[in-house]
Design an enzyme around this catalytic site. Structure first.
Site, PDB file in Angstrom:
ATOM      1  N   LEU A  51      34.164  72.755  68.123  1.00 26.44           N
ATOM      2  CA  LEU A  51      35.299  71.872  68.406  1.00 26.44           C
ATOM      3  C   LEU A  51      36.561  72.700  68.178  1.00 26.44           C
ATOM      4  O   LEU A  51      36.903  73.025  67.035  1.00 26.44           O
ATOM      5  CB  LEU A  51      35.278  70.645  67.500  1.00 26.44           C
ATOM      6  CG  LEU A  51      36.465  69.675  67.627  1.00 26.44           C
ATOM      7  CD1 LEU A  51      36.722  69.264  69.068  1.00 26.44           C
ATOM      8  CD2 LEU A  51      36.254  68.448  66.743  1.00 26.44           C
ATOM      9  N   ASN A  60      50.907  67.852  62.347  1.00 25.81           N
ATOM     10  CA  ASN A  60      51.875  66.907  62.906  1.00 25.81           C
ATOM     11  C   ASN A  60      51.886  66.918  64.436  1.00 25.81           C
ATOM     12  O   ASN A  60      52.906  66.638  65.052  1.00 25.81           O
ATOM     13  CB  ASN A  60      53.275  67.256  62.371  1.00 25.81           C
ATOM     14  CG  ASN A  60      53.312  67.294  60.854  1.00 25.81           C
ATOM     15  OD1 ASN A  60      52.952  66.328  60.197  1.00 25.81           O
ATOM     16  ND2 ASN A  60      53.730  68.422  60.296  1.00 25.81           N
ATOM     17  N   THR A  75      35.353  77.264  63.933  1.00 25.63           N
ATOM     18  CA  THR A  75      34.086  77.934  63.644  1.00 25.63           C
ATOM     19  C   THR A  75      33.208  77.965  64.892  1.00 25.63           C
ATOM     20  O   THR A  75      33.073  76.969  65.593  1.00 25.63           O
ATOM     21  CB  THR A  75      33.354  77.214  62.498  1.00 25.63           C
ATOM     22  OG1 THR A  75      34.239  77.092  61.391  1.00 25.63           O
ATOM     23  CG2 THR A  75      32.117  77.977  62.060  1.00 25.63           C
ATOM     24  N   GLN A  78      29.182  71.523  21.236  1.00 22.08           N
ATOM     25  CA  GLN A  78      29.756  70.317  21.835  1.00 22.08           C
ATOM     26  C   GLN A  78      30.680  70.629  22.999  1.00 22.08           C
ATOM     27  O   GLN A  78      30.657  69.933  24.022  1.00 22.08           O
ATOM     28  CB  GLN A  78      30.520  69.522  20.772  1.00 22.08           C
ATOM     29  CG  GLN A  78      31.092  68.206  21.317  1.00 22.08           C
ATOM     30  CD  GLN A  78      31.764  67.379  20.240  1.00 22.08           C
ATOM     31  OE1 GLN A  78      31.591  67.643  19.052  1.00 22.08           O
ATOM     32  NE2 GLN A  78      32.525  66.382  20.645  1.00 22.08           N
ATOM     33  N   VAL A 138      30.555  78.908  30.967  1.00 22.95           N
ATOM     34  CA  VAL A 138      29.818  80.171  30.906  1.00 22.95           C
ATOM     35  C   VAL A 138      30.631  81.263  30.221  1.00 22.95           C
ATOM     36  O   VAL A 138      30.104  82.116  29.508  1.00 22.95           O
ATOM     37  CB  VAL A 138      29.393  80.605  32.329  1.00 22.95           C
ATOM     38  CG1 VAL A 138      28.821  82.010  32.334  1.00 22.95           C
ATOM     39  CG2 VAL A 138      28.376  79.603  32.887  1.00 22.95           C
ATOM     40  N   GLY A 139      31.944  81.247  30.458  1.00 27.06           N
ATOM     41  CA  GLY A 139      32.787  82.268  29.856  1.00 27.06           C
ATOM     42  C   GLY A 139      32.858  83.530  30.689  1.00 27.06           C
ATOM     43  O   GLY A 139      32.621  83.513  31.906  1.00 27.06           O
ATOM     44  N   ILE A 175      41.122  72.178  51.977  1.00 25.13           N
ATOM     45  CA  ILE A 175      42.137  72.605  52.945  1.00 25.13           C
ATOM     46  C   ILE A 175      41.606  72.803  54.353  1.00 25.13           C
ATOM     47  O   ILE A 175      42.389  73.028  55.279  1.00 25.13           O
ATOM     48  CB  ILE A 175      42.854  73.895  52.470  1.00 25.13           C
ATOM     49  CG1 ILE A 175      41.862  75.030  52.243  1.00 25.13           C
ATOM     50  CG2 ILE A 175      43.663  73.614  51.210  1.00 25.13           C
ATOM     51  CD1 ILE A 175      42.503  76.356  51.858  1.00 25.13           C
ATOM     52  N   ASP A 202      38.914  71.363  57.666  1.00 24.46           N
ATOM     53  CA  ASP A 202      38.484  70.080  58.234  1.00 24.46           C
ATOM     54  C   ASP A 202      39.562  69.012  58.045  1.00 24.46           C
ATOM     55  O   ASP A 202      39.274  67.855  57.748  1.00 24.46           O
ATOM     56  CB  ASP A 202      37.167  69.633  57.576  1.00 24.46           C
ATOM     57  CG  ASP A 202      36.463  68.552  58.387  1.00 24.46           C
ATOM     58  OD1 ASP A 202      35.957  68.864  59.469  1.00 24.46           O
ATOM     59  OD2 ASP A 202      36.437  67.392  57.927  1.00 24.46           O
TER      60      ASP A 202
END
Length: 426
Positions: free
Chosen positions: A131, A141, A171, A307, A370-371, A393, A395
């Site tokens: 498309l 716009n 794409t 925690q 994870v750091g 950002i 589609d």
């Protein structure tokens, strides 16, 4: 309760088949394409996997049954997208972008347009569809009165349409050899509109690779291969049409009807971006969970007993579950109601906006859990983050397009905010 989140046998079958394809050919694709430096070479290297997707019915399955395809419900599509995006987003995007390229025909196609679908119904080869909408400078716009609007134009000359202009980000638009996709649905503007209303000029032309080959050299041209931060094995180049001629019969949406079909096509994909977001969140959660259960950072117990880490992971899990529920509800509502089309459309927009925005947050939280190890390129987190960052950002960007569409719905005098859940209030 009328709500049931158990997958039907058909939906579970699709999920199982998608998971098998993802764990097999799709998973191996990244190892292959990462051998190449340039993104367009990476894209070309995914062609064998795409061939397997075609042979497995993944392309025919994105065509409506009334046109000869085996497409199912939007919920089934969302289940499929999530499973594949969890494993390998780049190649998945190529596959699903062909579906987007075929969506205008699903929505507006007539019996005379079936010939354009033949390559995609055959189950053979590697046909690509696109498309072709976005332009350099953006399209947020394009329907604003008094503005330039789309710069890609079509002029009727006898029994042919003559196409001129530039497009970008679409794409698959250039095909595997960068000479044009098997089928492009090109959104353009007639040079002879019936009024000064911008929407009255918008049309959709079908351009096939055979049409391009009948034209003079240079009528279709790739101006630049665009390298992107994420989805590095996809192709969405900057292309140009120069006096490209296609038969008059190639018109899918005459002037005045194209804008509505473009909007409806992106309403469908809004839901699927929600599913993409859930897939990425799933991958981030699974990777962070495995790390937190298998590493103690030289402490006396695994990280998950801490925690702070547990809180981050539980947050990601809850966000993924909430986004999946919203995506499934939006998919079901868009097709089945309740509410009028605007009410149903609002949920599709919400799924795209909320899930894609949440996805970037969730991946960042997984990285924090994870750091410093997450910064290692052998870990999946950098790829997941660059994949996640495009979801809000592309589609139709959340800020420039999707939230503006929700704003327009809310500004409407007959806006009925909860109609998509409880039905019309009046």
């Amino acid at each position: 309760m009328p709500v049931d989140f158990h997958l039907s046998p058909a939906e579970e079958g699709i999920r199982s088949a998608a998971a098998a394809f993802a764990a097999g050919p799709l998973k191996d694709t990244k190892r292959i394409y990462m051998k190449h430096q340039s993104h367009h070479e990476r894209f070309q290297s995914t062609r064998p996997t795409y061939h397997q997707a075609v042979a497995g019915g993944l392309i025919k399955g994105q065509i409506a049954p009334h046109l000869g395809g085996t497409g199912g419900t939007l919920i089934e599509a969302a289940v499929l997208v999530e499973e594949m995006y969890t494993v390998e987003p780049s190649t998945s995007l190529t596959i699903f972008s062909t579906g987007l390229g075929l969506t205008p025909i699903n929505l507006a196609g007539k019996p005379e347009h079936k010939e354009f679908l033949a390559p995609f119904l055959s189950g053979n080869g590697e046909p690509l569809a696109s498309l072709v909408f976005s332009e350099p400078g953006g399209v947020a716009n394009y329907l604003e009165k008094g503005a330039p609007g789309l710069l890609t134009t079509a002029t009727l000359d006898g029994d042919e349409w003559v196409l001129n202009g530039e497009k970008i980000w679409a794409t698959n638009s250039a095909g595997w050899e960068f000479e044009g996709a098997d089928l492009q649905c090109v959104v353009c503007r007639t040079t002879t509109p019936s009024s000064n209303e911008p929407a009255d000029a918008i049309m959709i032309l079908l351009v096939t690779i055979a049409d391009i080959k009948r034209n003079a050299p240079g009528a279709f041209k790739v101006l630049r291969q665009v390298s992107t931060a994420g989805h590095t094995a996809c192709s969405g180049p900057h292309i140009k049409y120069t006096n490209l001629k296609v038969p008059a019969k190639n018109i899918l949406c005459p002037p005045g009807t194209g804008a509505a079909i473009v909007s409806a096509a992106f309403d469908c994909t809004a839901v699927l971006v929600g599913a993409m977001s859930v897939g990425v969140m799933r991958a981030a959660f699974d990777a962070a969970l495995a790390f937190a259960k298998g590493d103690n950072r030289r402490g006396a117990s695994e990280l998950l007993t801490r925690q702070a880490v547990a809180d981050l992971l539980s947050g990601i899990k809850m966000q993924a579950e909430a986004c999946r529920a919203l995506t499934w509800k939006a998919a079901n509502c868009l097709e089945n109601g309740p509410g009028d089309y605007n009410a149903r459309r609002e949920l599709a927009l919400a799924a795209k906006i909320y899930c894609s925005d949440t996805c970037t947050k969730a991946v960042t939280e997984a990285i924090n859990a994870v750091g410093i190890t997450a910064y290692d390129a052998d870990q999946p987190f950098a790829d997941l983050l660059t994949t996640a960052m495009v979801l809000p950002i592309f589609d139709g960007g959340n800020v420039g397009i999707r939230r503006r569409h929700m704003q327009q719905l809310m500004l409407s005098e007959d806006y009925d905010p909860w109609a998509s859940t409880y039905g019309p209030s009046k």
